[in-house]
Scaffold this active site. Structure first.
Site, PDB file in Angstrom:
ATOM      1  N   SER A 167       0.746  -1.038   0.048  1.00 17.91           N
ATOM      2  CA  SER A 167       0.123  -0.113   0.010  1.00 17.91           C
ATOM      3  C   SER A 167       0.898   1.326   0.033  1.00 17.91           C
ATOM      4  O   SER A 167       0.214   2.343  -0.243  1.00 17.91           O
ATOM      5  CB  SER A 167      -1.148  -0.042   1.196  1.00 17.91           C
ATOM      6  OG  SER A 167      -0.210   0.360   2.371  1.00 17.91           O
ATOM      7  N   LYS A 205       1.291   4.430   7.360  1.00 21.89           N
ATOM      8  CA  LYS A 205       0.327   5.175   6.528  1.00 21.89           C
ATOM      9  C   LYS A 205       1.193   6.530   6.455  1.00 21.89           C
ATOM     10  O   LYS A 205       1.603   7.149   7.577  1.00 21.89           O
ATOM     11  CB  LYS A 205      -0.965   5.252   6.671  1.00 21.89           C
ATOM     12  CG  LYS A 205      -1.640   3.861   6.456  1.00 21.89           C
ATOM     13  CD  LYS A 205      -1.705   3.550   4.829  1.00 21.89           C
ATOM     14  CE  LYS A 205      -2.514   2.420   4.636  1.00 21.89           C
ATOM     15  NZ  LYS A 205      -1.555   1.070   5.275  1.00 21.89           N
TER      16      LYS A 205
END
Length: 246
Positions: A167, A205
């Site tokens: 990701s 993230k």
């Protein structure tokens, strides 16, 4: 040739090994030498290892082995001056002879060399795999460590995590990479962080603040940005470096 602190640490480790059968912890070594931080212990251990007095068994917690003890080491790290050789009989110096001597203060240079010799790698705890694609259960220290050059670390406490998932590939973070994280509870918007969600899930993230909410943004268009109320997300640390093995 050992400095006083190197000599003290080597002696302490040797005594501890003989008394308990295992090496002391970094906290015990720090207290024994009355140092303010563990980084000083890391530097001393690296210096002793470079000089052949200590050996580290990597990927094992608290695994130090004393290879040898100094026979005639001067703890201050300063050698006693050798006696000047006697003049050979029958060859006195010529009249008016005066040897050329280099004058100057070499203290700063010697200190710089000593500091460079003592600088080396720091062992950081490797907590395990962090899913960069989907959050996983909060990780615990499993006793595994990784060596990281001190030059890339700033102040503060650090740890390492292995990335699992894709990701964050558009940020250059690939599956299997090892990321170095500086511990902390704050981060600027736009920074890549380790975020703890609901005290049970952890993920890597990019953090974005949106009013009273926090968005955890991937760096891959195949993944969706997740948005949470600010009280559900806790910053565990910020990304400061990345290692990749080819």
């Amino acid at each position: 040739m050992l400095t006083r602190k190197q000599h003290e640490l080597l002696t302490f480790i040797d005594r501890h090994l003989k008394a308990t059968g295992f090496s002391p912890s970094f906290e015990e070594m720090k207290e024994a030498l009355e140092l303010k931080s563990k980084s000083g212990i890391h530097r001393l251990i690296s210096a002793l290892e470079e000089r052949g007095f200590l050996r580290r068994r990597h990927h094992r917690a608290r695994a130090l082995e004393v290879v040898r003890l100094p026979d005639m080491a001067t703890p201050q790290g300063v050698a006693e001056p050798e006696a000047a050789p006697a003049e050979p009989p029958g060859f006195p110096p010529p009249p008016g002879f005066s040897p050329n001597v280099i004058h100057g203060d070499f203290t700063a240079r010697l200190q710089g060399v000593r500091a460079a010799n003592e600088a080396g790698a720091v062992q950081l705890p490797l907590y395990g795999r962090i899913a960069a694609g989907l959050p996983i259960e909060a990780l615990r220290d499993n006793g595994t460590h990784i060596e990281v050059p001190m030059a890339i670390l700033g102040s503060g406490e650090h740890f390492a995590l292995e990335v699992a998932g894709e990701s964050m590939i558009d940020a250059g973070i690939l599956d299997g990479d090892t990321v170095i994280i500086r511990k902390g509870e704050t981060a600027e918007t736009g920074e890549i962080v380790v975020a703890l969600i609901d005290d049970t899930e952890v993920t890597l993230k990019r953090l974005r603040r949106r009013g009273k909410s926090i968005a955890l943004e991937p760096a891959n268009t195949s993944f969706e940005t997740r948005i949470f109320p600010a009280d559900r997300v806790k910053v565990q640390g910020r990304l400061v470096a990345l290692f990749r093995r080819y």
